[in-house]
Design a protein around this motif. Structure first.
Motif, PDB file in Angstrom:
ATOM      1  N   VAL A   6     -20.490  10.746   6.925  1.00  0.00           N
ATOM      2  CA  VAL A   6     -21.160   9.562   6.384  1.00  0.00           C
ATOM      3  C   VAL A   6     -20.528   9.208   5.047  1.00  0.00           C
ATOM      4  N   TYR A   7     -20.270   7.917   4.853  1.00  0.00           N
ATOM      5  CA  TYR A   7     -19.681   7.412   3.613  1.00  0.00           C
ATOM      6  C   TYR A   7     -20.565   6.307   3.054  1.00  0.00           C
ATOM      7  N   PHE A   8     -20.638   6.264   1.728  1.00  0.00           N
ATOM      8  CA  PHE A   8     -21.430   5.227   1.069  1.00  0.00           C
ATOM      9  C   PHE A   8     -20.604   4.576  -0.031  1.00  0.00           C
ATOM     10  N   ILE A   9     -20.620   3.235  -0.044  1.00  0.00           N
ATOM     11  CA  ILE A   9     -19.904   2.453  -1.052  1.00  0.00           C
ATOM     12  C   ILE A   9     -20.944   1.676  -1.849  1.00  0.00           C
ATOM     13  N   PRO A  10     -21.198   2.061  -3.095  1.00  0.00           N
ATOM     14  CA  PRO A  10     -22.214   1.352  -3.885  1.00  0.00           C
ATOM     15  C   PRO A  10     -21.746  -0.044  -4.265  1.00  0.00           C
ATOM     16  N   SER A  11     -22.708  -0.898  -4.586  1.00  0.00           N
ATOM     17  CA  SER A  11     -22.390  -2.261  -5.016  1.00  0.00           C
ATOM     18  C   SER A  11     -23.315  -2.648  -6.157  1.00  0.00           C
ATOM     19  N   ASN A  12     -22.883  -3.606  -6.943  1.00  0.00           N
ATOM     20  CA  ASN A  12     -23.718  -4.127  -8.017  1.00  0.00           C
ATOM     21  C   ASN A  12     -24.795  -5.041  -7.439  1.00  0.00           C
ATOM     22  N   PRO A  13     -25.940  -5.153  -8.117  1.00  0.00           N
ATOM     23  CA  PRO A  13     -27.052  -5.935  -7.553  1.00  0.00           C
ATOM     24  C   PRO A  13     -26.688  -7.367  -7.194  1.00  0.00           C
ATOM     25  N   ASN A  14     -25.858  -8.017  -8.009  1.00  0.00           N
ATOM     26  CA  ASN A  14     -25.550  -9.433  -7.779  1.00  0.00           C
ATOM     27  C   ASN A  14     -24.179  -9.659  -7.155  1.00  0.00           C
ATOM     28  N   ALA A  15     -23.546  -8.579  -6.694  1.00  0.00           N
ATOM     29  CA  ALA A  15     -22.209  -8.705  -6.108  1.00  0.00           C
ATOM     30  C   ALA A  15     -22.279  -8.511  -4.598  1.00  0.00           C
ATOM     31  N   ALA A  16     -21.245  -8.969  -3.921  1.00  0.00           N
ATOM     32  CA  ALA A  16     -21.172  -8.794  -2.470  1.00  0.00           C
ATOM     33  C   ALA A  16     -20.936  -7.328  -2.138  1.00  0.00           C
ATOM     34  N   THR A  17     -21.439  -6.893  -0.991  1.00  0.00           N
ATOM     35  CA  THR A  17     -21.235  -5.513  -0.562  1.00  0.00           C
ATOM     36  C   THR A  17     -19.857  -5.372   0.078  1.00  0.00           C
ATOM     37  N   ALA A  18     -19.522  -4.122   0.432  1.00  0.00           N
ATOM     38  CA  ALA A  18     -18.211  -3.840   1.016  1.00  0.00           C
ATOM     39  C   ALA A  18     -18.212  -3.951   2.536  1.00  0.00           C
ATOM     40  N   LEU A  19     -19.286  -4.470   3.128  1.00  0.00           N
ATOM     41  CA  LEU A  19     -19.372  -4.526   4.587  1.00  0.00           C
ATOM     42  C   LEU A  19     -18.234  -5.344   5.192  1.00  0.00           C
ATOM     43  N   GLN A  20     -17.986  -6.521   4.653  1.00  0.00           N
ATOM     44  CA  GLN A  20     -16.923  -7.366   5.183  1.00  0.00           C
ATOM     45  C   GLN A  20     -15.563  -6.723   4.965  1.00  0.00           C
ATOM     46  N   LEU A  21     -15.374  -6.093   3.806  1.00  0.00           N
ATOM     47  CA  LEU A  21     -14.103  -5.435   3.509  1.00  0.00           C
ATOM     48  C   LEU A  21     -13.830  -4.306   4.497  1.00  0.00           C
ATOM     49  N   VAL A  22     -14.830  -3.464   4.757  1.00  0.00           N
ATOM     50  CA  VAL A  22     -14.645  -2.348   5.684  1.00  0.00           C
ATOM     51  C   VAL A  22     -14.339  -2.865   7.085  1.00  0.00           C
ATOM     52  N   THR A  23     -15.020  -3.920   7.504  1.00  0.00           N
ATOM     53  CA  THR A  23     -14.765  -4.488   8.830  1.00  0.00           C
ATOM     54  C   THR A  23     -13.333  -5.004   8.933  1.00  0.00           C
ATOM     55  N   GLU A  24     -12.866  -5.685   7.894  1.00  0.00           N
ATOM     56  CA  GLU A  24     -11.494  -6.191   7.901  1.00  0.00           C
ATOM     57  C   GLU A  24     -10.484  -5.048   7.900  1.00  0.00           C
ATOM     58  N   ARG A  25     -10.771  -3.991   7.136  1.00  0.00           N
ATOM     59  CA  ARG A  25      -9.859  -2.847   7.104  1.00  0.00           C
ATOM     60  C   ARG A  25      -9.818  -2.140   8.465  1.00  0.00           C
ATOM     61  N   LEU A  26     -10.951  -2.075   9.149  1.00  0.00           N
ATOM     62  CA  LEU A  26     -10.973  -1.488  10.492  1.00  0.00           C
ATOM     63  C   LEU A  26     -10.062  -2.264  11.442  1.00  0.00           C
ATOM     64  N   ARG A  27     -10.153  -3.579  11.399  1.00  0.00           N
ATOM     65  CA  ARG A  27      -9.319  -4.403  12.278  1.00  0.00           C
ATOM     66  C   ARG A  27      -7.842  -4.247  11.933  1.00  0.00           C
ATOM     67  N   ALA A  28      -7.536  -4.156  10.639  1.00  0.00           N
ATOM     68  CA  ALA A  28      -6.137  -4.042  10.227  1.00  0.00           C
ATOM     69  C   ALA A  28      -5.570  -2.657  10.532  1.00  0.00           C
ATOM     70  N   ALA A  29      -6.395  -1.608  10.384  1.00  0.00           N
ATOM     71  CA  ALA A  29      -5.910  -0.241  10.591  1.00  0.00           C
ATOM     72  C   ALA A  29      -5.779   0.112  12.062  1.00  0.00           C
ATOM     73  N   PHE A  30      -6.551  -0.560  12.917  1.00  0.00           N
ATOM     74  CA  PHE A  30      -6.520  -0.259  14.355  1.00  0.00           C
ATOM     75  C   PHE A  30      -6.307  -1.564  15.133  1.00  0.00           C
ATOM     76  N   PRO A  31      -5.111  -2.141  15.026  1.00  0.00           N
ATOM     77  CA  PRO A  31      -4.872  -3.455  15.658  1.00  0.00           C
ATOM     78  C   PRO A  31      -4.911  -3.414  17.178  1.00  0.00           C
TER      79      PRO A  31
END
Length: 330
Positions: A6-31
């Motif tokens: 299990v991995y957790f990426i914290p975020s600031n209250p008013n900032a976007a989370t890393a959900l979209q980033l992780v999804t994009e990295r998954l697509r790029a790492a496993f084309p």
């Protein structure tokens, strides 16, 4: 019981989370993988802390007691039970003998100093309970036991996404705090190994003392080349399996190139699997192990097998991992 990380990426209250980033990295790492959601998942965690641990000590020379915690966790992919993880009471420290008192008297120390604490943290007890009792127990501790336990935090993943990526199943979602104030806390990712596994071939014991199919239910033992016999599996094999799979999970996560808080080989992971192996070996030697539900003889896993929940220990590893990474402002 599958092996997970299990991995957790914290975020600031008013900032976007890393959900979209992780999804994009998954697509790029496993084309070559068709990254299509195969389902939804969710969790809810509630953290309680004992009230003596919240109060300052009345004696400045006395170290305040180590706080005790109680965590309630429910996972949608383990719907037959909820998880409760509780600190064990600290054992009383024996009074020093006369020789120790004399030695202490001969070695003066600083005035009003707090003695260093070299004792380990109190061990934790994992319990699983049916869903019908889960909410009732939480209400009991927050109302009837309110003078002793304080509800500190509630976290939830209300609408997580599940992907299949090769031999891995990936669950990810945003973590929202719902109590005491509503706010976004970050993104959590569970990586589950779905490939060949010795752990998955250890059968589940039934109420009548017999043993059925492995926890995974779909493990291809012949294809994995695993000898499906209790005499062929030792606890050292389980330790090696966890270590090897942890390396695979870390390699998988490393391909994404995202920094995160990790929980894989944390304390007590694999205890229930080893205990199931011991019961299987006892049954193979003609010993009735149906009443033996403790782990390492310490009772660190307390559960009751029922017809609706034939394996109340399933998911204990990933529950510990979620509770480890989702510890905020305790």
């Amino acid at each position: 019981m599958p092996i997970t990380g299990v991995y957790f990426i914290p975020s600031n209250p008013n900032a976007a989370t890393a959900l979209q980033l992780v999804t994009e990295r998954l697509r790029a790492a496993f084309p070559n993988e068709e990254l299509t959601p195969i389902g939804r998942w969710g969790l809810e965690q509630k953290l309680l802390r004992d009230t003596p641990g919240l109060l300052p000590s009345s004696n400045s020379n006395k170290k305040p007691p180590n706080p005790r915690y109680m965590q309630f966790l429910s996972l949608t992919h383990y719907p037959t039970h909820g998880f409760i993880y509780t600190s064990e009471p600290e054992k009383p420290v024996p009074a020093p003998n006369q020789t120790q008192n004399q030695n202490a008297a001969g070695t003066p120390g600083p005035v009003n100093a707090i003695a260093p604490d070299h004792s380990p943290s109190p061990p934790m007890v994992m319990t699983t309970v049916p869903p019908s009792s889960y909410g009732t127990l939480f209400q009991h501790f927050t109302y009837a036991c309110q003078p002793f336990w304080a509800h500190r935090l509630t976290l939830a993943v209300p609408n997580g996404i599940v992907y299949e990526v090769g031999d891995f199943r990936v669950r990810l979602g945003d973590v929202r705090q719902t109590f005491p104030t509503a706010r976004m806390r970050g993104t959590v990712i569970e990586i589950e190994w779905r490939g060949p596994s010795v752990v998955e071939t250890i059968p589940v014991d039934r109420e009548d003392g017999s043993f059925g199919a492995g926890v995974g239910g779909d493990a291809d033992v012949e294809a994995a080349g695993i000898d499906f016999a209790s005499s062929a599996i030792e606890e050292s094999d389980i330790d090696a399996e966890y270590a090897a799979t942890a390396s695979l999970i870390r390699e998988f996560w490393g391909r994404l190139g995202v920094e995160a808080r990790e929980a894989i080989l944390i304390p007590n992971v694999g205890m229930e699997v080893k205990e199931r192996l011991r019961r299987w070996k006892k049954a193979g030697s003609g010993v009735d192990a149906r009443a033996d539900t403790s782990v390492d003889g310490a009772g660190s896993m307390v559960s009751e097998r029922t017809e609706e929940d034939p394996d109340p220990w399933s998911g204990a590893d990933v529950a510990r991992q979620f509770m480890e990474v989702l510890r905020f402002n305790r």
